[in-house]
Design a protein around this motif. Sequence first.
Motif, PDB file in Angstrom:
ATOM      1  N   VAL A   1      -0.869  13.581   4.059  1.00  0.00           N
ATOM      2  CA  VAL A   1      -0.729  13.116   2.427  1.00  0.00           C
ATOM      3  C   VAL A   1      -1.937  12.147   2.126  1.00  0.00           C
ATOM      4  O   VAL A   1      -2.203  11.038   2.968  1.00  0.00           O
ATOM      5  CB  VAL A   1       0.669  12.216   2.176  1.00  0.00           C
ATOM      6  CG1 VAL A   1       0.627  11.879   0.632  1.00  0.00           C
ATOM      7  CG2 VAL A   1       1.770  13.057   2.295  1.00  0.00           C
ATOM      8  N   ARG A   2      -2.644  12.381   1.253  1.00  0.00           N
ATOM      9  CA  ARG A   2      -3.925  11.584   0.735  1.00  0.00           C
ATOM     10  C   ARG A   2      -3.625  11.164  -0.379  1.00  0.00           C
ATOM     11  O   ARG A   2      -3.099  11.619  -1.331  1.00  0.00           O
ATOM     12  CB  ARG A   2      -5.019  12.600   0.694  1.00  0.00           C
ATOM     13  CG  ARG A   2      -5.429  12.931   2.209  1.00  0.00           C
ATOM     14  CD  ARG A   2      -6.537  13.844   1.966  1.00  0.00           C
ATOM     15  NE  ARG A   2      -6.273  15.098   1.351  1.00  0.00           N
ATOM     16  CZ  ARG A   2      -5.607  16.169   2.159  1.00  0.00           C
ATOM     17  NH1 ARG A   2      -5.234  15.884   3.353  1.00  0.00           N
ATOM     18  NH2 ARG A   2      -5.211  17.123   1.595  1.00  0.00           N
ATOM     19  N   LEU A   3      -3.809   9.710  -0.823  1.00  0.00           N
ATOM     20  CA  LEU A   3      -3.454   8.960  -1.959  1.00  0.00           C
ATOM     21  C   LEU A   3      -4.901   8.489  -2.536  1.00  0.00           C
ATOM     22  O   LEU A   3      -5.835   7.994  -1.974  1.00  0.00           O
ATOM     23  CB  LEU A   3      -2.774   7.748  -1.540  1.00  0.00           C
ATOM     24  CG  LEU A   3      -1.358   7.939  -1.104  1.00  0.00           C
ATOM     25  CD1 LEU A   3      -0.747   6.896  -0.836  1.00  0.00           C
ATOM     26  CD2 LEU A   3      -0.553   8.965  -1.978  1.00  0.00           C
ATOM     27  N   LYS A   4      -4.967   8.759  -3.719  1.00  0.00           N
ATOM     28  CA  LYS A   4      -6.310   8.110  -4.245  1.00  0.00           C
ATOM     29  C   LYS A   4      -6.085   7.615  -5.550  1.00  0.00           C
ATOM     30  O   LYS A   4      -5.468   7.936  -6.678  1.00  0.00           O
ATOM     31  CB  LYS A   4      -7.205   9.488  -4.652  1.00  0.00           C
ATOM     32  CG  LYS A   4      -8.612   9.168  -5.312  1.00  0.00           C
ATOM     33  CD  LYS A   4      -9.483  10.428  -5.342  1.00  0.00           C
ATOM     34  CE  LYS A   4     -10.750   9.994  -6.023  1.00  0.00           C
ATOM     35  NZ  LYS A   4     -11.511   8.887  -5.525  1.00  0.00           N
ATOM     36  N   GLU A   5      -6.542   6.255  -5.696  1.00  0.00           N
ATOM     37  CA  GLU A   5      -6.388   5.451  -6.925  1.00  0.00           C
ATOM     38  C   GLU A   5      -7.567   5.517  -7.839  1.00  0.00           C
ATOM     39  O   GLU A   5      -8.533   5.960  -7.536  1.00  0.00           O
ATOM     40  CB  GLU A   5      -6.246   3.991  -6.356  1.00  0.00           C
ATOM     41  CG  GLU A   5      -5.042   3.632  -5.298  1.00  0.00           C
ATOM     42  CD  GLU A   5      -5.766   3.851  -3.895  1.00  0.00           C
ATOM     43  OE1 GLU A   5      -4.947   3.084  -3.079  1.00  0.00           O
ATOM     44  OE2 GLU A   5      -6.788   4.196  -3.773  1.00  0.00           O
ATOM     45  N   SER A   6      -7.235   5.530  -8.985  1.00  0.00           N
ATOM     46  CA  SER A   6      -8.071   5.292 -10.136  1.00  0.00           C
ATOM     47  C   SER A   6      -7.698   4.495 -11.246  1.00  0.00           C
ATOM     48  O   SER A   6      -6.572   4.034 -11.325  1.00  0.00           O
ATOM     49  CB  SER A   6      -8.449   6.824 -10.660  1.00  0.00           C
ATOM     50  OG  SER A   6      -7.251   7.159 -10.941  1.00  0.00           O
ATOM     51  N   GLY A   7      -8.659   4.169 -11.941  1.00  0.00           N
ATOM     52  CA  GLY A   7      -8.293   3.551 -13.310  1.00  0.00           C
ATOM     53  C   GLY A   7      -8.685   1.831 -13.326  1.00  0.00           C
ATOM     54  O   GLY A   7      -8.496   1.320 -14.148  1.00  0.00           O
ATOM     55  N   GLY A   8      -9.583   1.740 -12.111  1.00  0.00           N
ATOM     56  CA  GLY A   8      -9.885   0.048 -12.070  1.00  0.00           C
ATOM     57  C   GLY A   8     -11.255  -0.196 -12.788  1.00  0.00           C
ATOM     58  O   GLY A   8     -11.752   0.888 -13.321  1.00  0.00           O
ATOM     59  N   GLY A   9     -11.785  -1.139 -12.993  1.00  0.00           N
ATOM     60  CA  GLY A   9     -12.951  -1.557 -13.518  1.00  0.00           C
ATOM     61  C   GLY A   9     -12.987  -3.140 -13.946  1.00  0.00           C
ATOM     62  O   GLY A   9     -12.120  -3.811 -13.676  1.00  0.00           O
ATOM     63  N   LEU A  10     -13.924  -3.225 -15.072  1.00  0.00           N
ATOM     64  CA  LEU A  10     -13.882  -4.324 -15.659  1.00  0.00           C
ATOM     65  C   LEU A  10     -13.302  -4.704 -17.005  1.00  0.00           C
ATOM     66  O   LEU A  10     -13.633  -3.759 -17.663  1.00  0.00           O
ATOM     67  CB  LEU A  10     -15.474  -4.914 -15.835  1.00  0.00           C
ATOM     68  CG  LEU A  10     -15.823  -6.148 -16.584  1.00  0.00           C
ATOM     69  CD1 LEU A  10     -15.272  -7.193 -15.720  1.00  0.00           C
ATOM     70  CD2 LEU A  10     -17.301  -6.138 -16.823  1.00  0.00           C
ATOM     71  N   VAL A  11     -12.387  -5.446 -16.834  1.00  0.00           N
ATOM     72  CA  VAL A  11     -11.378  -5.508 -18.137  1.00  0.00           C
ATOM     73  C   VAL A  11     -11.436  -7.084 -18.594  1.00  0.00           C
ATOM     74  O   VAL A  11     -11.723  -7.955 -17.943  1.00  0.00           O
ATOM     75  CB  VAL A  11      -9.983  -5.035 -17.924  1.00  0.00           C
ATOM     76  CG1 VAL A  11     -10.300  -3.659 -17.564  1.00  0.00           C
ATOM     77  CG2 VAL A  11      -9.496  -5.671 -16.672  1.00  0.00           C
ATOM     78  N   GLN A  12     -11.047  -7.085 -19.859  1.00  0.00           N
ATOM     79  CA  GLN A  12     -10.817  -8.562 -20.387  1.00  0.00           C
ATOM     80  C   GLN A  12      -9.480  -9.107 -20.095  1.00  0.00           C
ATOM     81  O   GLN A  12      -8.486  -8.371 -20.317  1.00  0.00           O
ATOM     82  CB  GLN A  12     -11.244  -8.597 -21.954  1.00  0.00           C
ATOM     83  CG  GLN A  12     -12.642  -8.266 -22.105  1.00  0.00           C
ATOM     84  CD  GLN A  12     -13.137  -8.770 -23.697  1.00  0.00           C
ATOM     85  OE1 GLN A  12     -12.244  -8.621 -24.645  1.00  0.00           O
ATOM     86  NE2 GLN A  12     -14.240  -9.366 -23.796  1.00  0.00           N
ATOM     87  N   ALA A  13      -9.348 -10.560 -19.832  1.00  0.00           N
ATOM     88  CA  ALA A  13      -8.293 -11.232 -20.074  1.00  0.00           C
ATOM     89  C   ALA A  13      -7.281 -10.833 -21.363  1.00  0.00           C
ATOM     90  O   ALA A  13      -7.832 -10.908 -22.252  1.00  0.00           O
ATOM     91  CB  ALA A  13      -8.347 -12.618 -19.725  1.00  0.00           C
ATOM     92  N   GLY A  14      -6.059 -10.871 -21.085  1.00  0.00           N
ATOM     93  CA  GLY A  14      -5.397 -10.492 -22.087  1.00  0.00           C
ATOM     94  C   GLY A  14      -4.920  -9.050 -22.675  1.00  0.00           C
ATOM     95  O   GLY A  14      -3.933  -8.679 -23.164  1.00  0.00           O
ATOM     96  N   THR A  15      -5.766  -8.076 -22.048  1.00  0.00           N
ATOM     97  CA  THR A  15      -5.385  -6.679 -22.188  1.00  0.00           C
ATOM     98  C   THR A  15      -4.582  -6.339 -21.077  1.00  0.00           C
ATOM     99  O   THR A  15      -4.140  -6.889 -20.078  1.00  0.00           O
ATOM    100  CB  THR A  15      -6.907  -6.171 -22.235  1.00  0.00           C
ATOM    101  OG1 THR A  15      -7.483  -6.138 -20.922  1.00  0.00           O
ATOM    102  CG2 THR A  15      -7.668  -6.532 -23.269  1.00  0.00           C
ATOM    103  N   SER A  16      -4.524  -4.902 -21.297  1.00  0.00           N
ATOM    104  CA  SER A  16      -3.440  -4.128 -20.366  1.00  0.00           C
ATOM    105  C   SER A  16      -4.477  -3.175 -19.559  1.00  0.00           C
ATOM    106  O   SER A  16      -5.142  -2.735 -20.109  1.00  0.00           O
ATOM    107  CB  SER A  16      -2.240  -3.348 -20.872  1.00  0.00           C
ATOM    108  OG  SER A  16      -1.459  -4.552 -21.642  1.00  0.00           O
ATOM    109  N   LEU A  17      -3.802  -2.642 -18.316  1.00  0.00           N
ATOM    110  CA  LEU A  17      -4.410  -1.698 -17.585  1.00  0.00           C
ATOM    111  C   LEU A  17      -3.483  -0.844 -16.881  1.00  0.00           C
ATOM    112  O   LEU A  17      -2.353  -1.529 -16.325  1.00  0.00           O
ATOM    113  CB  LEU A  17      -5.654  -2.435 -16.560  1.00  0.00           C
ATOM    114  CG  LEU A  17      -6.401  -1.593 -15.696  1.00  0.00           C
ATOM    115  CD1 LEU A  17      -7.393  -1.057 -16.715  1.00  0.00           C
ATOM    116  CD2 LEU A  17      -7.088  -2.362 -14.781  1.00  0.00           C
ATOM    117  N   THR A  18      -3.886   0.463 -16.718  1.00  0.00           N
ATOM    118  CA  THR A  18      -2.997   1.242 -16.018  1.00  0.00           C
ATOM    119  C   THR A  18      -3.722   1.697 -15.013  1.00  0.00           C
ATOM    120  O   THR A  18      -4.675   2.761 -15.084  1.00  0.00           O
ATOM    121  CB  THR A  18      -1.929   2.308 -16.798  1.00  0.00           C
ATOM    122  OG1 THR A  18      -1.273   1.665 -17.726  1.00  0.00           O
ATOM    123  CG2 THR A  18      -1.335   3.389 -16.044  1.00  0.00           C
TER     124      THR A  18
END
Length: 122
Positions: A1-18
Amino acid sequence: VRLKESGGGLVQAGTSLTLSCEASGGTFSDLAVAWFRQVPGEERKFLGHINKDGSGTYYAESVKGRFTVSRDNTKNTAYLQINTLKPEDSAFYHCAARFPVEGDPNVGYTYWGGGTQVTVSS
């Protein structure tokens, strides 16, 4: 099984991220999934766990109420939603998977993704 994450990056405090964790090469619906994060120089920390059919979740006390783990087995993907991001959430985030076992949901993961970096600016 291979897993691959995505969706990271530079974001501002107070916001949401998935963040997403896409699995391939196995039967995703047979596996429980967890999310961890690690900051250089520190131990990897468990964040949350979801069972194989998504009917149950478990969270580290420190993130309970602000982090949500979910999954869509039709897409072979698990998710980590982080609300009200803080600079201290900056870390490398990993997903991991294991066949369901009794006991501690923090440990015993067989499959790991390469991770995705999240940097939160203040």
